[in-house]
Design a protein around this motif. Structure first.
Motif, PDB file in Angstrom:
ATOM      1  N   GLU A  45       0.829  -1.205   0.000  1.00  0.00           N
ATOM      2  CA  GLU A  45       0.000   0.000   0.000  1.00  0.00           C
ATOM      3  C   GLU A  45       0.870   1.265   0.000  1.00  0.00           C
ATOM      4  N   LEU A  46       1.943   1.253   0.783  1.00  0.00           N
ATOM      5  CA  LEU A  46       2.833   2.411   0.858  1.00  0.00           C
ATOM      6  C   LEU A  46       3.632   2.592  -0.430  1.00  0.00           C
ATOM      7  N   VAL A  47       4.087   1.510  -1.023  1.00  0.00           N
ATOM      8  CA  VAL A  47       4.796   1.603  -2.303  1.00  0.00           C
ATOM      9  C   VAL A  47       3.857   2.160  -3.362  1.00  0.00           C
ATOM     10  N   ALA A  48       2.615   1.681  -3.393  1.00  0.00           N
ATOM     11  CA  ALA A  48       1.630   2.184  -4.351  1.00  0.00           C
ATOM     12  C   ALA A  48       1.361   3.675  -4.132  1.00  0.00           C
ATOM     13  N   LEU A  49       1.311   4.108  -2.878  1.00  0.00           N
ATOM     14  CA  LEU A  49       1.118   5.529  -2.562  1.00  0.00           C
ATOM     15  C   LEU A  49       2.236   6.379  -3.154  1.00  0.00           C
ATOM     16  N   VAL A  50       3.476   5.963  -2.948  1.00  0.00           N
ATOM     17  CA  VAL A  50       4.617   6.725  -3.466  1.00  0.00           C
ATOM     18  C   VAL A  50       4.635   6.686  -4.993  1.00  0.00           C
ATOM     19  N   GLN A  51       4.270   5.554  -5.590  1.00  0.00           N
ATOM     20  CA  GLN A  51       4.191   5.472  -7.049  1.00  0.00           C
ATOM     21  C   GLN A  51       3.139   6.437  -7.593  1.00  0.00           C
ATOM     22  N   PHE A 105       9.707   3.579 -11.798  1.00  0.00           N
ATOM     23  CA  PHE A 105       9.784   3.521 -10.340  1.00  0.00           C
ATOM     24  C   PHE A 105      10.295   2.136  -9.966  1.00  0.00           C
ATOM     25  N   ASP A 106      11.422   2.075  -9.217  1.00  0.00           N
ATOM     26  CA  ASP A 106      11.904   0.770  -8.793  1.00  0.00           C
ATOM     27  C   ASP A 106      12.729   0.872  -7.511  1.00  0.00           C
ATOM     28  N   GLU A 107      13.181  -0.275  -7.035  1.00  0.00           N
ATOM     29  CA  GLU A 107      13.987  -0.410  -5.821  1.00  0.00           C
ATOM     30  C   GLU A 107      13.331   0.199  -4.576  1.00  0.00           C
ATOM     31  N   PRO A 108      12.017  -0.060  -4.378  1.00  0.00           N
ATOM     32  CA  PRO A 108      11.394   0.492  -3.174  1.00  0.00           C
ATOM     33  C   PRO A 108      11.850  -0.246  -1.919  1.00  0.00           C
ATOM     34  N   VAL A 109      11.975   0.508  -0.834  1.00  0.00           N
ATOM     35  CA  VAL A 109      12.282  -0.044   0.483  1.00  0.00           C
ATOM     36  C   VAL A 109      11.350   0.641   1.474  1.00  0.00           C
ATOM     37  N   VAL A 110      10.676  -0.160   2.301  1.00  0.00           N
ATOM     38  CA  VAL A 110       9.716   0.372   3.275  1.00  0.00           C
ATOM     39  C   VAL A 110      10.172  -0.006   4.678  1.00  0.00           C
ATOM     40  N   ARG A 111      10.130   0.975   5.573  1.00  0.00           N
ATOM     41  CA  ARG A 111      10.385   0.738   6.996  1.00  0.00           C
ATOM     42  C   ARG A 111       9.189   1.300   7.753  1.00  0.00           C
ATOM     43  N   ARG A 145       2.318   9.029   6.968  1.00  0.00           N
ATOM     44  CA  ARG A 145       1.642   8.868   8.272  1.00  0.00           C
ATOM     45  C   ARG A 145       0.256   8.302   8.016  1.00  0.00           C
ATOM     46  N   LEU A 146      -0.188   7.494   8.943  1.00  0.00           N
ATOM     47  CA  LEU A 146      -1.541   6.965   8.885  1.00  0.00           C
ATOM     48  C   LEU A 146      -2.463   8.016   9.509  1.00  0.00           C
ATOM     49  N   VAL A 147      -3.298   8.630   8.685  1.00  0.00           N
ATOM     50  CA  VAL A 147      -4.189   9.712   9.114  1.00  0.00           C
ATOM     51  C   VAL A 147      -5.626   9.274   8.827  1.00  0.00           C
ATOM     52  N   ASP A 148      -6.423   9.110   9.868  1.00  0.00           N
ATOM     53  CA  ASP A 148      -7.820   8.684   9.712  1.00  0.00           C
ATOM     54  C   ASP A 148      -7.933   7.434   8.833  1.00  0.00           C
ATOM     55  N   GLN A 149      -7.124   6.428   9.142  1.00  0.00           N
ATOM     56  CA  GLN A 149      -7.139   5.134   8.446  1.00  0.00           C
ATOM     57  C   GLN A 149      -6.629   5.196   7.002  1.00  0.00           C
ATOM     58  N   GLN A 150      -5.954   6.285   6.632  1.00  0.00           N
ATOM     59  CA  GLN A 150      -5.421   6.425   5.273  1.00  0.00           C
ATOM     60  C   GLN A 150      -3.967   6.874   5.349  1.00  0.00           C
ATOM     61  N   TRP A 151      -3.093   6.224   4.562  1.00  0.00           N
ATOM     62  CA  TRP A 151      -1.696   6.638   4.496  1.00  0.00           C
ATOM     63  C   TRP A 151      -1.579   7.857   3.606  1.00  0.00           C
ATOM     64  N   LEU A 152      -0.908   8.894   4.115  1.00  0.00           N
ATOM     65  CA  LEU A 152      -0.658  10.119   3.356  1.00  0.00           C
ATOM     66  C   LEU A 152       0.804  10.499   3.502  1.00  0.00           C
ATOM     67  N   LEU A 153       1.355  11.088   2.459  1.00  0.00           N
ATOM     68  CA  LEU A 153       2.738  11.550   2.528  1.00  0.00           C
ATOM     69  C   LEU A 153       2.819  12.863   3.287  1.00  0.00           C
ATOM     70  N   VAL A 154       3.778  12.958   4.180  1.00  0.00           N
ATOM     71  CA  VAL A 154       3.998  14.200   4.923  1.00  0.00           C
ATOM     72  C   VAL A 154       5.343  14.818   4.579  1.00  0.00           C
ATOM     73  N   SER A 155       6.172  14.073   3.858  1.00  0.00           N
ATOM     74  CA  SER A 155       7.487  14.595   3.495  1.00  0.00           C
ATOM     75  C   SER A 155       8.032  13.825   2.304  1.00  0.00           C
ATOM     76  N   ALA A 156       8.715  14.547   1.438  1.00  0.00           N
ATOM     77  CA  ALA A 156       9.409  13.931   0.309  1.00  0.00           C
ATOM     78  C   ALA A 156      10.722  14.668   0.123  1.00  0.00           C
ATOM     79  N   GLN A 157      11.783  13.922  -0.044  1.00  0.00           N
ATOM     80  CA  GLN A 157      13.093  14.510  -0.307  1.00  0.00           C
ATOM     81  C   GLN A 157      13.701  13.793  -1.495  1.00  0.00           C
TER      82      GLN A 157
END
Length: 159
Positions: A45-51, A105-111, A145-157
């Motif tokens: 889900e997080l990789v799809a969000l960033v994509q 888009f490739d080489e995703p890593v999630v922590r 961040r998980l905000v109201d049951q939905q992942w949203l981006l709060v920062s991108a570098q």
């Protein structure tokens, strides 16, 4: 019989009646598999969000950018400029859209850390410049961040 859990906790099963201690390792194993499957789903889900976010930036799609970012999102460009969400959105206005390069888009890593996640990936771009293909890549480091049951981006570098 002793059961070691998470490499840190030992449980002496001999203290429990046999009818209770026999299924315990199976139940703990099943719960670990379920947790692992849930983590894999969250990672996807997080990789799809960033994509989606990367593609929305590439397409100058403000609606998708709004849908993937929190109100307090901050972006740091490859040149070091720090922009809040409103500035990022105004930069990606559809009328300012240049010819879009092809995005890979490739080489995703999630922590994952509870309701916060760090996602890094490689973004590769290929564009036609005076009849010749020009390719370049950069790394994206995102915080969600998980905000109201939905992942949203709060920062991108981008670097």
């Amino acid at each position: 019989m002793t059961l070691t859990w998470m490499n840190t906790h030992e449980i002496d099963l001999s203290a429990y009646p046999r009818h209770l201690s026999s299924p315990l390792p199976c139940l703990l194993g099943a719960s670990c598999r379920i947790a692992s499957a849930n983590a894999a789903n969250v990672d996807a889900e997080l990789v799809a969000l960033v994509q989606r976010h990367a593609q929305a930036q590439n397409d100058f799609d403000q609606l998708a950018l709004k849908a993937t970012t929190a109100h307090n999102d901050v972006e740091i460009s490859p040149l070091g400029a720090v922009d809040g969400r409103e500035k990022m959105l105004s930069f990606h206005a559809p009328e300012q859209k240049p010819a879009s390069p092809q995005l890979r888009f490739d080489e995703p890593v999630v922590r994952l850390f509870g309701d916060t996640a760090l996602i890094s990936a490689r973004l590769s771009y290929c564009l036609d410049q005076d009849g010749a293909a020009r390719t370049f890549a950069l790394r994206a480091g995102n915080v969600a961040r998980l905000v109201d049951q939905q992942w949203l981006l709060v920062s991108a570098q981008y670097m």
